[in-house]
Design a protein around this motif. Structure first.
Motif, PDB file in Angstrom:
ATOM      1  N   VAL A 335      -2.428 -19.120 -22.541  1.00  0.00           N
ATOM      2  CA  VAL A 335      -2.626 -17.672 -22.072  1.00  0.00           C
ATOM      3  C   VAL A 335      -4.087 -17.259 -21.949  1.00  0.00           C
ATOM      4  N   ILE A 336      -4.991 -17.703 -22.797  1.00  0.00           N
ATOM      5  CA  ILE A 336      -6.351 -17.161 -22.804  1.00  0.00           C
ATOM      6  C   ILE A 336      -6.978 -17.666 -21.507  1.00  0.00           C
ATOM      7  N   SER A 337      -6.908 -19.070 -21.507  1.00  0.00           N
ATOM      8  CA  SER A 337      -7.675 -19.757 -20.168  1.00  0.00           C
ATOM      9  C   SER A 337      -7.332 -19.229 -18.965  1.00  0.00           C
ATOM     10  N   GLN A 338      -6.078 -18.450 -18.750  1.00  0.00           N
ATOM     11  CA  GLN A 338      -5.899 -17.895 -17.595  1.00  0.00           C
ATOM     12  C   GLN A 338      -7.141 -16.711 -17.183  1.00  0.00           C
ATOM     13  N   GLY A 339      -7.727 -16.134 -18.151  1.00  0.00           N
ATOM     14  CA  GLY A 339      -8.960 -15.305 -18.057  1.00  0.00           C
ATOM     15  C   GLY A 339     -10.162 -15.987 -17.384  1.00  0.00           C
ATOM     16  N   ALA A 340     -10.194 -17.077 -17.450  1.00  0.00           N
ATOM     17  CA  ALA A 340     -11.566 -17.893 -16.932  1.00  0.00           C
ATOM     18  C   ALA A 340     -11.501 -17.957 -15.394  1.00  0.00           C
ATOM     19  N   ASP A 341     -10.276 -17.280 -14.810  1.00  0.00           N
ATOM     20  CA  ASP A 341     -10.478 -17.783 -13.127  1.00  0.00           C
ATOM     21  C   ASP A 341     -10.633 -16.277 -12.314  1.00  0.00           C
ATOM     22  N   GLY A 342     -10.804 -15.179 -12.986  1.00  0.00           N
ATOM     23  CA  GLY A 342     -10.569 -14.050 -12.089  1.00  0.00           C
ATOM     24  C   GLY A 342     -12.035 -13.834 -11.460  1.00  0.00           C
ATOM     25  N   SER A 343     -12.042 -12.690 -10.668  1.00  0.00           N
ATOM     26  CA  SER A 343     -13.283 -12.383  -9.911  1.00  0.00           C
ATOM     27  C   SER A 343     -13.351 -10.819 -10.158  1.00  0.00           C
ATOM     28  N   ALA A 344     -14.541 -10.374  -9.781  1.00  0.00           N
ATOM     29  CA  ALA A 344     -14.900  -8.967  -9.646  1.00  0.00           C
ATOM     30  C   ALA A 344     -13.937  -8.038  -8.911  1.00  0.00           C
ATOM     31  N   THR A 345     -13.572  -8.732  -7.478  1.00  0.00           N
ATOM     32  CA  THR A 345     -12.779  -8.329  -6.989  1.00  0.00           C
ATOM     33  C   THR A 345     -11.388  -7.856  -7.683  1.00  0.00           C
ATOM     34  N   ASP A 346     -10.948  -8.861  -8.182  1.00  0.00           N
ATOM     35  CA  ASP A 346      -9.631  -8.766  -8.807  1.00  0.00           C
ATOM     36  C   ASP A 346      -9.633  -7.762  -9.877  1.00  0.00           C
ATOM     37  N   ALA A 347     -10.845  -7.615 -10.673  1.00  0.00           N
ATOM     38  CA  ALA A 347     -11.138  -6.476 -11.722  1.00  0.00           C
ATOM     39  C   ALA A 347     -10.976  -5.211 -11.058  1.00  0.00           C
ATOM     40  N   PHE A 348     -11.747  -5.060 -10.018  1.00  0.00           N
ATOM     41  CA  PHE A 348     -11.706  -3.683  -9.317  1.00  0.00           C
ATOM     42  C   PHE A 348     -10.373  -3.422  -8.819  1.00  0.00           C
ATOM     43  N   GLN A 349      -9.613  -4.238  -7.922  1.00  0.00           N
ATOM     44  CA  GLN A 349      -8.355  -3.957  -7.572  1.00  0.00           C
ATOM     45  C   GLN A 349      -7.389  -3.609  -8.544  1.00  0.00           C
ATOM     46  N   ALA A 350      -7.355  -4.165  -9.848  1.00  0.00           N
ATOM     47  CA  ALA A 350      -6.398  -3.836 -11.061  1.00  0.00           C
ATOM     48  C   ALA A 350      -6.826  -2.563 -11.472  1.00  0.00           C
ATOM     49  N   GLN A 351      -8.280  -2.052 -11.365  1.00  0.00           N
ATOM     50  CA  GLN A 351      -8.713  -0.905 -11.825  1.00  0.00           C
ATOM     51  C   GLN A 351      -8.185   0.449 -11.112  1.00  0.00           C
ATOM     52  N   TYR A 352      -8.098   0.016  -9.607  1.00  0.00           N
ATOM     53  CA  TYR A 352      -7.561   0.996  -8.936  1.00  0.00           C
ATOM     54  C   TYR A 352      -6.086   1.163  -8.927  1.00  0.00           C
ATOM     55  N   ARG A 353      -5.168  -0.165  -9.095  1.00  0.00           N
ATOM     56  CA  ARG A 353      -4.005  -0.280  -9.332  1.00  0.00           C
ATOM     57  C   ARG A 353      -3.736   0.768 -10.553  1.00  0.00           C
ATOM     58  N   LEU A 354      -4.502   0.467 -11.765  1.00  0.00           N
ATOM     59  CA  LEU A 354      -4.153   0.988 -13.031  1.00  0.00           C
ATOM     60  C   LEU A 354      -4.255   2.631 -12.723  1.00  0.00           C
ATOM     61  N   LYS A 355      -5.335   3.030 -12.177  1.00  0.00           N
ATOM     62  CA  LYS A 355      -5.846   4.466 -11.925  1.00  0.00           C
ATOM     63  C   LYS A 355      -4.660   5.307 -11.215  1.00  0.00           C
ATOM     64  N   ALA A 356      -3.906   4.646 -10.255  1.00  0.00           N
ATOM     65  CA  ALA A 356      -2.867   5.506  -9.538  1.00  0.00           C
ATOM     66  C   ALA A 356      -1.673   5.267 -10.440  1.00  0.00           C
ATOM     67  N   LEU A 357      -1.510   4.146 -11.139  1.00  0.00           N
ATOM     68  CA  LEU A 357      -0.204   4.003 -12.180  1.00  0.00           C
ATOM     69  C   LEU A 357      -0.327   5.124 -13.103  1.00  0.00           C
ATOM     70  N   LYS A 358      -1.124   5.173 -13.717  1.00  0.00           N
ATOM     71  CA  LYS A 358      -1.723   6.453 -14.701  1.00  0.00           C
ATOM     72  C   LYS A 358      -1.509   7.767 -14.127  1.00  0.00           C
ATOM     73  N   HIS A 359      -2.026   7.961 -12.914  1.00  0.00           N
ATOM     74  CA  HIS A 359      -1.769   9.278 -12.269  1.00  0.00           C
ATOM     75  C   HIS A 359      -0.298   9.608 -12.187  1.00  0.00           C
ATOM     76  N   ARG A 360       0.511   8.498 -11.857  1.00  0.00           N
ATOM     77  CA  ARG A 360       1.921   8.881 -11.960  1.00  0.00           C
ATOM     78  C   ARG A 360       2.562   8.999 -13.380  1.00  0.00           C
ATOM     79  N   ALA A 361       2.117   8.096 -14.267  1.00  0.00           N
ATOM     80  CA  ALA A 361       2.667   8.099 -15.592  1.00  0.00           C
ATOM     81  C   ALA A 361       2.328   9.606 -16.170  1.00  0.00           C
ATOM     82  N   ASP A 362       1.278   9.998 -15.987  1.00  0.00           N
ATOM     83  CA  ASP A 362       0.658  11.183 -16.696  1.00  0.00           C
ATOM     84  C   ASP A 362       1.379  12.455 -16.055  1.00  0.00           C
ATOM     85  N   ARG A 363       2.038  12.336 -14.809  1.00  0.00           N
ATOM     86  CA  ARG A 363       2.775  13.573 -14.063  1.00  0.00           C
ATOM     87  C   ARG A 363       4.089  13.625 -15.134  1.00  0.00           C
ATOM     88  N   VAL A 364       4.363  12.699 -15.784  1.00  0.00           N
ATOM     89  CA  VAL A 364       5.762  12.748 -16.680  1.00  0.00           C
ATOM     90  C   VAL A 364       5.703  13.797 -17.679  1.00  0.00           C
TER      91      VAL A 364
END
Length: 597
Positions: A335-364
């Motif tokens: 499980v942990i070793s999967q974290g060795a292969d990410g990139s900065a691009t992946d990290a920012f894309q996930a942050q953008y995705r999370l921001k959008a999901l939180k915006h939707r979730a907070d509307r609840v």
């Protein structure tokens, strides 16, 4: 199973005050009791009476009246430092000996609590099952049936509490590790707001998402521990300053539940029935169910392990993985070793995705005051988990993995028992820093779903709590009453109606000049006053100033006596305002006056 000592915090404190028990006798009893349950593998390190002598000697110099947790025994998950006890995170090669308590442990010890030892966990807090601990410790077994999983990763802390070996325990909760074991062992499991408690001295899992969690016998006792543990730690960059005001939970609250097609019980009809019963019990407490779109929460949950946040786990353990890869269990390393292969691009894309999901979730939260879900879809046997170790573990995080990513506070509350005799839990969650409101609601729900504590025969005693932190009571008697013209000045500030009651029998009411809207003035007169109907509203502290600033003369806020003798802040009128005003006391209050017009 029976216990000879009731470990409820209020009960222990009373026994100490009366002289019926001493901390030394309690510690001795519990260490003997722990040996009776060694087959559950709850402990990684259990202290000896010699180890605990300094704690006991210190308590001899004080009393239960001076320390809120005087002599209260607790357990600590073995990824949280306790000075003088080893920290392993369930990995022998990682073992070290801290010289200083973790900040949260220090706060509890300073309040008189006694740490009995360090508890078992899924290695490096990576898992929700409680079986990912290598020898010599091994899988931690459920407190009700050793054939079943205990839940993880804070497995030993939950089991030790459920077996009556401690009064409460500390765990950590990044993905559900403080809620899943609570659900499987018939306990309260509080995951406070991210950053509410210091994480200094905690072995990181995902450092930006790690929380210290509390396992307790009741919500009230969890609140007692939380209040002590919430000390500000200036050395912890992850701790957050709480807001000065909180929105209280209305008496008639709306609770959200996922749409039926978004609920997953892994085919367990009994689990589905328990969740349905939790819904009915919340309704009996004045709640109104609202079905919401749960998809943004589910999508956010998948980000935790399918996104770049697993890189944080790799950062925390990478030196050991690189130098001694076999020191970790294969499943943990995988499980942990999967974290060795990410990139900065992946990290920012996930942050953008999370921001959008939180915006939707907070509307609840525009539709509901609190959310209710199962804590887990079901519970598995240890043999079932061996057959599907990754898939079953992932499924257990369905309703827990998103909580810290979306910055919510959550509490797992027992919801009853399956036909197998195993317990399950439901989860209440709210926006950040609503921990006390959750504990108050949990204190009312818990007695409706369980009669006993953990795996014990101890009778559950769960007094109802009132969430007052971050709020101020304001008594209103006129145009601010529910449904009247100025009530919006309260509701627009997120104030909620707390109580409809009456004043003491010493008030008179006058119709003041001016308007619209028409306004009354209430005046204390101990010789010819009567009892008048009023409402008490709870106003967030950070909204109180602007509310008071808008009150025109001759009205103001002062102290008003209620019929039960309690004094609260409320509307009063200066005597000068009564000159030329018409008395309306005989009409029995402001609504009586309006009906007479």
């Amino acid at each position: 199973m029976k216990t000879t000592i009731n470990l409820d915090i209020p009960s222990l404190l009373q026994a100490y005050r009366s002289g019926n028990l001493t901390p030394a006798t309690v510690v001795s009893h519990l260490l003997q009791r722990a040996a009776e349950f060694s087959d559950h593998n709850a402990w990684i390190f259990l202290a000896s009476e010699e180890d605990l002598a300094p704690y006991l000697e210190r308590l001899q110099q004080t009393s239960p009246d001076e320390l809120p947790l005087y002599g209260i025994p607790f357990a600590v998950k073995d990824n949280i430092d306790v000075a003088g006890m080893p920290t392993t995170a369930a990995c022998e090669a990682y073992r070290y000996h801290p010289e200083r308590h973790a900040a949260v442990v220090e706060a509890l010890v300073s309040a008189g609590a006694i740490p009995l030892g360090k508890t078992n966990l899924d290695q490096f807090a990576t898992g929700l099952v409680g079986t990912r601990s290598p020898e010599p410790w091994g899988a931690c077994h459920n407190s009700f049936n050793t054939d079943y999983i205990s839940g993880g990763s804070s497995s030993g802390s939950a089991v030790a509490t459920a077996l009556g070996l401690v009064s409460f325990a500390l765990g950590t909760d990044t993905a559900g590790s403080g809620r899943v074991p609570a659900a499987f062992n018939n306990l309260i499991g509080l995951k406070p707001t991210l950053g509410r408690l210091s994480v200094r001295g905690v072995v990181p899992a995902c450092q930006s998402l790690d929380c210290v969690a509390i396992f307790a016998r009741t919500a009230g006792q969890a609140q007692s521990v939380l209040s002590v543990a919430s000390e500000t730690d200036l050395d912890d960059p992850w701790q957050r300053e709480p807001p000065t005001g909180n929105r209280p939970l209305p008496e008639h609250f709306r609770f959200g539940i996922p749409a039926d097609e978004q609920l997953d019980f892994d085919g367990d009809k009994g689990a589905r029935a328990l969740f349905a019963e939790s819904i009915r019990q919340l309704e009996s407490l004045g709640g109104e169910r609202v079905t919401v779109d749960f998809q943004p929460f589910l999508d956010a949950a998948r980000l935790l392990y399918e996104g770049p946040w697993v890189a944080e786990r790799y950062l925390a353990t990478s030196p050991l993985i690189q130098e001694q890869p076999n020191a970790l269990l294969a499943v943990t390393r995988g499980v942990i070793s999967q974290g060795a292969d990410g990139s900065a691009t992946d990290a920012f894309q996930a942050q953008y995705r999370l921001k959008a999901l939180k915006h939707r979730a907070d509307r609840v939260w525009e539709q509901v005051d609190v959310m209710l879900t199962p804590t887990t879809p079901t519970i598995y046997t240890i043999d079932q988990l061996k057959q599907e170790p990754v898939a079953h573990n992932s499924r257990l995080g369905t309703y827990t993995n998103f909580m810290n990513l979306l910055d919510y506070s959550a509490i797992s509350v027992p919801s009853g028992f399956l036909d197998t005799g195993l317990p399950l839990g439901c989860t209440l969650f709210m926006p950040a820093f609503q921990d006390e409101a959750l504990l108050a609601l949990a204190s009312r729900l818990h007695p409706l779903t369980s009669d006993t504590v953990g795996a014990l025969e101890d009778t559950l005693v769960s007094p109802a709590l009132t969430a007052t932190v971050g709020t101020i009571e304001v008594l209103v008697c006129g145009a601010h009453l529910t449904g009247l013209p100025l009530n919006h000045q309260l509701t627009s500030r997120n104030a909620v109606l707390s109580e409809t009651t009456e004043t003491a029998s010493c008030y008179r009411m006058y119709l003041l000049a001016g308007g619209p809207p028409l306004r009354p003035g209430m005046f204390r007169d101990e010789t010819s006053g009567i009892s008048l109907p009023v409402e008490i509203w709870r106003v967030p502290e950070d909204q109180f100033g602007s509310f008071v600033a808008g009150i025109p003369a001759p009205l103001g806020i002062g102290k008003v006596e209620l019929a039960n003798g309690r004094w609260v802040s409320g509307f009063i009128c200066e005597p000068i305002g009564l000159e030329g005003a018409d008395e309306i006391t005989h009409l029995g209050g402001w609504r009586g006056f309006l009906e007479s017009c």
